[in-house]
Enzyme design. Sequence first.
Site, PDB file in Angstrom:
ATOM      1  CB  VAL A   4      -0.963   0.018   1.215  1.00 36.71           C
ATOM      2  CG1 VAL A   4      -1.969  -1.113   1.112  1.00 36.71           C
ATOM      3  CG2 VAL A   4      -0.198  -0.049   2.534  1.00 36.71           C
ATOM      4  N   GLY A   5       2.151   1.120   0.119  1.00 33.94           N
ATOM      5  CA  GLY A   5       3.010   2.293   0.092  1.00 33.94           C
ATOM      6  C   GLY A   5       4.477   1.899   0.058  1.00 33.94           C
ATOM      7  N   GLY A  36      12.047   1.078   2.884  1.00 32.53           N
ATOM      8  CA  GLY A  36      11.121   0.003   3.190  1.00 32.53           C
ATOM      9  C   GLY A  36       9.814   0.207   2.452  1.00 32.53           C
ATOM     10  CE1 TYR A  37       7.184  -5.132   1.378  1.00 33.60           C
ATOM     11  CE2 TYR A  37       9.522  -4.559   1.321  1.00 33.60           C
ATOM     12  CZ  TYR A  37       8.521  -5.508   1.442  1.00 33.60           C
ATOM     13  OH  TYR A  37       8.841  -6.829   1.636  1.00 33.60           O
ATOM     14  CG  ASP A  56      10.396  13.462   6.936  1.00 31.10           C
ATOM     15  OD1 ASP A  56      10.517  14.519   6.283  1.00 31.10           O
ATOM     16  OD2 ASP A  56      10.349  12.345   6.416  1.00 31.10           O
TER      17      ASP A  56
END
Length: 541
Positions: free
Chosen positions: A93-94, A99-100, A215
Amino acid sequence: MGIFTSKPLPKPKPNPYARREPPESMTPVETPRRKPNPPPSPAKHLMAALLRRHASVKPNAAEIPEGEEEAGLNKSFGLSKKFTSKFEIGEVVGRGHFGYTCSAIAKKGDLKAHKLAVKIIPKSKMTTAVAIEDVRREVKILRALACHPNLARFHDAFEDSDNVYIVMELCEGGELLDKILERGGKFTEDHARTIIVQILNVVAFCHLQGVIHRDIKPENFLFSTKDEDSPVKAIDFGLSDIIRPDQKLNEIVGSAYYVAPEVLRRSYGTEADIWSIGVIAYILLCGSRPFWARTESGIFRSVLKASPRFDDDPWPSSSSESKDFVRCLLCKDPGRRISAAQALCHPWLRDHEKVKLQLDVHVFRPMRAYMRSSPLRRAALRALSKVLKADELYYLEKQFGLLNPDANGGITLETIKMALMRSATDAMKESQILDFLEPLNALGYRKMHRDEFCAAALRVHQMEIVDGWEERARSAYAIFEKDGNRAILIQDLASELGLSPTVPIHAVLQEHIRHSDGKLTLQGFLRLLHTLHPCSPAKTP
């Protein structure tokens, strides 16, 4: 994620961020990405520091050869190894640079059959000790802050020989960035206010715990559902850190369009997050970026030197409160920038139903100086507190109420500690805020009532940049003349100001003391006030 790691915005979408320039000068909207060979720029050494952080781009190939990593890295995190027995991985999903994220279904336990999100960080990407420490710290911070409603809920973390798995609440409403693109960048003030309130709620909570996100950007806020009134959730604490109230950090991290000027100067605290929120607020309210350039170095120069513009549409038709709010967040001097808790008390936000007021660690900084001050300095502050505006008093009175639920009583060291403990997490313990309160030990033997608190906690540097400061200062001096001014020797004034009692210093201070009665002049009064809350010196780990 660093300055060059944010994902590009979808090209088919309209460009909500671009400066209002002729069409031929407009460029596709992209948050800058890591580039193998960044262009030469004044900020080149800052960029190199970011690139080395995870060794994913090699500014110096001799430092970390291709395919190799630092020797002796310990990639064991002490986490449970039972991820695959508890969860079934779904679709991606992203994706991030390191990473993911996938959807997942819990196979057993309290979460059985629940749909979740799993952030998967391959250990092969952890090629430096810094990268490994980032992951350890992210898990620790998420575990500590899991209770806040505007933070994607952390459930657990796991590992195996290949990956670290961070199991989180699945937010299906998409990124705030996607919403900005869908709407062409422009939100109504009411909608923008609802989003900003929730962002500030979670950031104020983080700052109280001593956590700096580092961030803050639209990509790192998700909507829980696709409903119009869906809550906003903060994600991605991969660059976050735990910071003491008197500490300054020096790592250059963040995302270019949202990075605060003091981050580029390598000395910053939690105020840097507030700047980033100011950039988001500006974008939501007008659809353009406040600081823009074609190159990374140009963006940095704009952040350091340029001022946000409020003369282009739609700003002329925006409320004065919204413009003042954004200016307060985008103040280049971090010592004068409002805190997250102050921002929630700003007239543009404070009546919003979603506001969750938080205790502000920033009130303890001037209080520490007040408790160490002489009677003359305290008298000057009390005089200044009598000319506070209603908005300034609103914030201080709310903070006093949070420190002392008994409206008729005074605060003591015990009530302060109790107020902190009501919101304490493991992160707050690590930020050592109780040690920071040591100068307030005198409140273990007496109470501080409302009027004295307003004098002790006000931030003089913030008042000095508000319109009408000179007139207010003269009014405060008139009160000081009546109630607190007294004769003082030049050597005593030098000591008050922290100056060495030398002959040249005495000559400079002559204008601060009246020859007729030895009392402070207006200039002396202002000089005394100015030393009450100096910007803290940089302290690095």
